[in-house]
Structure formats: structure tokens, C-alpha cells
Write a protein that holds these residues in place. Structure first.
Motif, mmCIF file in Angstrom:
data_model
loop_
_atom_site.group_PDB
_atom_site.id
_atom_site.type_symbol
_atom_site.label_atom_id
_atom_site.label_comp_id
_atom_site.label_asym_id
_atom_site.label_seq_id
_atom_site.Cartn_x
_atom_site.Cartn_y
_atom_site.Cartn_z
ATOM 1 N N VAL A 30 0.850 -1.196 0.000
ATOM 2 C CA VAL A 30 0.000 0.000 0.000
ATOM 3 C C VAL A 30 0.881 1.240 0.000
ATOM 4 N N ILE A 31 0.673 2.075 -0.986
ATOM 5 C CA ILE A 31 1.354 3.377 -1.008
ATOM 6 C C ILE A 31 0.321 4.381 -0.514
ATOM 7 N N TRP A 32 0.568 4.923 0.650
ATOM 8 C CA TRP A 32 -0.430 5.790 1.306
ATOM 9 C C TRP A 32 0.005 7.246 1.142
ATOM 10 N N ILE A 33 -0.691 7.974 0.282
ATOM 11 C CA ILE A 33 -0.312 9.365 0.012
ATOM 12 C C ILE A 33 -1.169 10.291 0.875
ATOM 13 N N THR A 34 -0.507 11.045 1.740
ATOM 14 C CA THR A 34 -1.228 11.936 2.648
ATOM 15 C C THR A 34 -0.765 13.385 2.453
ATOM 16 N N GLY A 35 -1.657 14.305 2.669
ATOM 17 C CA GLY A 35 -1.306 15.723 2.539
ATOM 18 C C GLY A 35 -2.564 16.563 2.427
ATOM 19 N N LEU A 36 -2.341 17.866 2.474
ATOM 20 C CA LEU A 36 -3.458 18.818 2.401
ATOM 21 C C LEU A 36 -4.197 18.709 1.075
ATOM 22 N N SER A 37 -5.409 19.188 1.066
ATOM 23 C CA SER A 37 -6.138 19.323 -0.189
ATOM 24 C C SER A 37 -5.327 20.244 -1.110
ATOM 25 N N GLY A 38 -5.148 19.817 -2.336
ATOM 26 C CA GLY A 38 -4.383 20.630 -3.284
ATOM 27 C C GLY A 38 -2.884 20.377 -3.266
ATOM 28 N N HIS A 50 2.049 0.924 -14.433
ATOM 29 C CA HIS A 50 1.318 0.185 -15.470
ATOM 30 C C HIS A 50 2.207 -0.007 -16.709
ATOM 31 N N ALA A 51 2.939 1.026 -17.047
ATOM 32 C CA ALA A 51 3.853 0.941 -18.208
ATOM 33 C C ALA A 51 4.912 -0.135 -17.989
ATOM 34 N N ARG A 52 5.164 -0.454 -16.739
ATOM 35 C CA ARG A 52 6.124 -1.518 -16.438
ATOM 36 C C ARG A 52 5.453 -2.866 -16.245
ATOM 37 N N GLY A 53 4.185 -2.924 -16.530
ATOM 38 C CA GLY A 53 3.465 -4.197 -16.411
ATOM 39 C C GLY A 53 3.071 -4.524 -14.987
ATOM 40 N N LYS A 54 2.985 -3.512 -14.134
ATOM 41 C CA LYS A 54 2.623 -3.753 -12.728
ATOM 42 C C LYS A 54 1.169 -3.363 -12.489
ATOM 43 N N LEU A 55 0.497 -4.204 -11.720
ATOM 44 C CA LEU A 55 -0.929 -3.979 -11.461
ATOM 45 C C LEU A 55 -1.114 -3.077 -10.243
ATOM 46 N N THR A 56 -1.800 -1.957 -10.467
ATOM 47 C CA THR A 56 -2.051 -1.013 -9.376
ATOM 48 C C THR A 56 -3.555 -0.752 -9.283
ATOM 49 N N ALA A 73 -4.282 -9.182 -2.371
ATOM 50 C CA ALA A 73 -4.527 -9.699 -3.726
ATOM 51 C C ALA A 73 -3.258 -9.612 -4.582
ATOM 52 N N GLY A 74 -2.227 -8.974 -4.059
ATOM 53 C CA GLY A 74 -0.974 -8.842 -4.801
ATOM 54 C C GLY A 74 -0.861 -7.531 -5.557
ATOM 55 N N VAL A 75 -1.858 -6.688 -5.376
ATOM 56 C CA VAL A 75 -1.911 -5.420 -6.111
ATOM 57 C C VAL A 75 -1.098 -4.340 -5.376
ATOM 58 N N ILE A 76 -0.514 -3.448 -6.136
ATOM 59 C CA ILE A 76 0.109 -2.264 -5.538
ATOM 60 C C ILE A 76 -1.004 -1.232 -5.404
ATOM 61 N N CYS A 77 -1.479 -1.059 -4.189
ATOM 62 C CA CYS A 77 -2.640 -0.205 -3.954
ATOM 63 C C CYS A 77 -2.172 1.203 -3.581
#
Ligand SMILES: Nc1ncnc2c1ncn2[C@@H]1O[C@H](COP(=O)(O)OS(=O)(=O)O)[C@@H](OP(=O)(O)O)[C@H]1O
Ligand SMILES: Nc1ncnc2c1ncn2[C@@H]1O[C@H](COP(=O)(O)OP(=O)(O)O)[C@@H](O)[C@H]1O
Length: 310
Positions: A135-143, A158-164, A204-208
């Protein structure tokens, strides 16, 4: 300027692929080995990794009967069940291929529930996908650029064939979390649910890629605690309020300043910056790296940590 909390991340550009803002086209890089039928793998039956796909066949057959209750598939004639992965002489239980006595547990308000295991596991899915779920968790202010980074990241991977898969706060609030407001307890519930869903994607193996304000440290840390060590990668969009407010693409800061939106993060509601996030993407007035460059930093981190291989 870009700051990366974890020193092992190398800042570099990657000329071999392009996922800039203008590039909307997708390229598939390679098929996982397990789909290479000429490579010695077999579908069902005995032999090397025969357990890899056979349980799926068992599930297909199970569509014809729904009579398994608690622990035994009593109403299935054995010859209808494909038991690859189990010894066909075993008592076939729904909950994995073991004869263990199943114990019920209570979780929250759910009583008498049993965890169902399956012989196709996360490691199998990761091998299929040639990546590790995380899980890549991106946090920060609105904007601050969360959604923009999430998209750039998604395209680059995706361009590298990775499922996100992206779980964007705004988007999830259109469906699953439409019942939630922006008061503190609802934000906490928003984050909890997205954390749980992200965990499922990761399993599920996905990069979320979760991109939501997630203003409270405690709530973010609770999501981190749901995942295996290292699989929760917190990315802090360290962008001054002044920059976010100047961007104001939805006009919400303006409304908040005018008192027309109450409890707006950064204006009259708190944001607690992470103390130990894996990646800090710092931007300053007049000094903003492109979304493409920011995404590359995160991709470099994933490469470095082995998340782009099974
Ligand atoms: N009061 C208030 N405070 C902050 N944000 C508000 C508010 N009301 C609406 N919005 C819009 O909702 C988006 C944030 O939703 P999130 O689910 O990411 O928020 S949270 O994590 O539950 O705090 C956020 O989207 P982003 O701008 O993409 O962050 C806003 O557009
Ligand atoms: N790295 C960046 N440099 C300059 N502008 C950006 C950058 N990332 C996003 N933006 C712009 O900032 C605004 C807010 O971005 P957005 O991704 O919607 O933020 P958030 O999801 O955090 O609310 C948009 O107008 C977007 O084009």
C-alpha cells in the motif's frame, strides 16, 4: 526540492520508460512465467506446481452446489472436487486442506465467525503478477497533489506491467464512504475503511495507491498496523498551505476562507504531518517538481525495496 526520508532511496530519472502527463498509452511488458505453458508448468493434475491453479477449478465446480456448512463439504461427491493441493484421501474441509477443528471467534460485533483459508495464497498471486502487494499511502493537504501523484504513479507502474489500483478519498466518498462527513470521527472511519480495503488489495498482490488527506496520525498509523512490516509506504506531500491555497483547483479554500465550508483541513481543521513517513515529497513556493519526477522517486523506492518483483 525533494526530500526522501529513507536514505536508501536513490533519486534518479528513468529514460527507458515515459509516463509523463501527456502519455496516456499503456504498454505491457512481460507475461508472468506461470502463464508460459511451454515452461514445464501444468494445469491441474500432478507435477510441478500443480496446486497453483487447481483450486480455482474446485471453486468452479462448487457453483453447482452451495451446501458446504462450517467445516465439511458433505454434499459434494468426492469425484466432483478437484483436490489438487490436498491429498485426495483427506477429509476435504472448506477452510484450507487440513483436518484442524475449526474455532469460531468474535471480532467487533461479529460473533461466531471462522477465518476461511484458501490454498491459493498471497505468494501465489504475487508470483502470477510478478510483484509484491503493498500500500502506497499518500497523505497531505487538499491541493497538495495527492491525486495527481497517484495517477502518475499508476501510469508509471502500469507501463512496467505492474498492477495497481487507486483508492482516492474523493472517489471512495462517492460510493463506499458516501455516508461519511468531514467531522473527526467520520474522517477516522473513512480512513479505517480505506485502510481495510487497501489491505485486501495488497493481499490480492496489487500495488494499492491510497490518496486521501488522512489528517490524523493515529488513523494513518492504525492503517499501517494492518499490513505486514514494510508493506505500508507512507508518502507525505509536504506542500505549504500557501501553495495549496494558491492552486485551489476546486475553489474549496476560497469557500472555507469565506466561512462557507466549516472544518476545512488546514483552515479550521487540523492536519498532523507524519513524523516518520517512508518518503517525503517536499515542494515550496515556486519550486515544484513535476508529477512525473515525483512518481519516479516512489517507483525507485519500490524497486529498491523489491516490490516490483515477486
Ligand atoms: N471539510 C473538508 N476538509 C477537507 N476536504 C474536504 C472538505 N470538504 C470537502 N472536501 C473535499 O474532500 C476531499 C477530501 O476527502 P478525503 O476522504 O481525502 O478526506 S479525509 O481523509 O477523510 O480527511 C478533498 O479532496 P482533495 O482536494 O483531493 O484532498 C476536498 O476536495
Ligand atoms: N507536482 C505538481 N506541480 C505543480 N502542480 C501540481 C503538482 N501536482 C499537482 N498539481 C496541481 O495542483 C492541483 C491539486 O492537485 P491534486 O492532485 O488535485 O491535489 P489533491 O489530490 O491533493 O487535492 C491541481 O491543479 C494539479 O494540477
Amino acid at each position: 526540492m525533494i526530500g526522501v526520508a529513507n536514505k536508501s532511496v536513490v533519486l534518479r530519472t528513468s529514460p527507458e520508460f515515459d509516463f509523463g502527463e501527456s502519455s496516456g498509452k499503456l504498454r505491457f511488458v512481460k507475461l508472468p512465467k506461470s502463464y508460459n505453458c511451454g515452461g514445464g508448468y501444468r494445469f491441474g493434475g500432478g507435477g510441478v506446481r500443480s496446486s497453483f491453479l487447481a483450486p480455482i477449478k474446485a471453486m468452479e465446480d462448487s457453483k453447482t452446489s452451495s451446501s458446504y456448512v462450517n467445516d465439511k463439504v458433505s454434499s459434494f461427491p468426492k469425484n466432483k472436487i478437484h483436490l489438487s493441493g490436498c491429498n485426495s484421501d483427506d477429509n476435504f474441509t472448506v477452510n484450507d486442506c487440513k483436518n484442524d477443528t475449526l474455532k469460531t471467534t468474535t471480532v467487533g460485533n461479529s460473533m461466531n465467525i471462522v477465518w476461511h483459508k484458501c490454498s491459493v495464497e498471497k505468494s501465489d498471486r504475487q508470483e502470477l503478477l510478478q510483484q509484491k502487494g503493498c500500500v502506497i499511502w499518500i497523505t497531505g493537504l487538499s491541493g497538495s497533489g495527492k491525486s495527481t501523484l497517484a495517477c502518475a504513479l499508476c501510469r508509471g507502474l502500469h507501463a512496467r506491467g505492474k498492477l495497481t489500483y487507486i483508492l482516492d478519498g474523493d472517489n471512495v466518498r462517492h460510493g463506499l464512504n458516501r455516508d461519511l462527513s468531514f467531522k473527526a470521527e467520520d474522517r477516522a472511519e473513512n480512513i479505517r475503511r480505506i485502510g481495510e480495503v487497501a489491505k485486501l488489495f495488497s493481499d490480492a498482490g496489487v500495488i494499492c495507491i491510497a490518496s486521501l488527506i488522512s489528517p490524523y496520525r493515529k488513523d494513518r498509523d492504525a492503517c499501517r498496523a494492518l499490513l505486514p512490516e514494510g508493506a505500508f509506504i507512507e508518502v507525505f506531500m509536504d506542500v505549504p498551505l500557501q501553495v495549496c491555497e494558491a492552486r485551489d483547483p476546486k475553489g474549496l479554500y476560497k469557500l472555507a476562507r469565506a466561512g462557507k465550508i466549516k472544518g476545512f483541513t488546514g483552515i479550521d481543521d487540523p492536519y498532523e504531518p507524519p513524523l516518520n513517513s517512508e518518503i517525503v515529497l517536499q515542494q515550496k513556493v515556486g519550486l515544484c517538481d513535476s508529477p512525473h519526477d515525483l512518481a519516479e522517486i516512489v517507483i525507485s523506492y519500490l524497486e529498491e525495496k523489491g516490490y516490483l518483483e515477486p
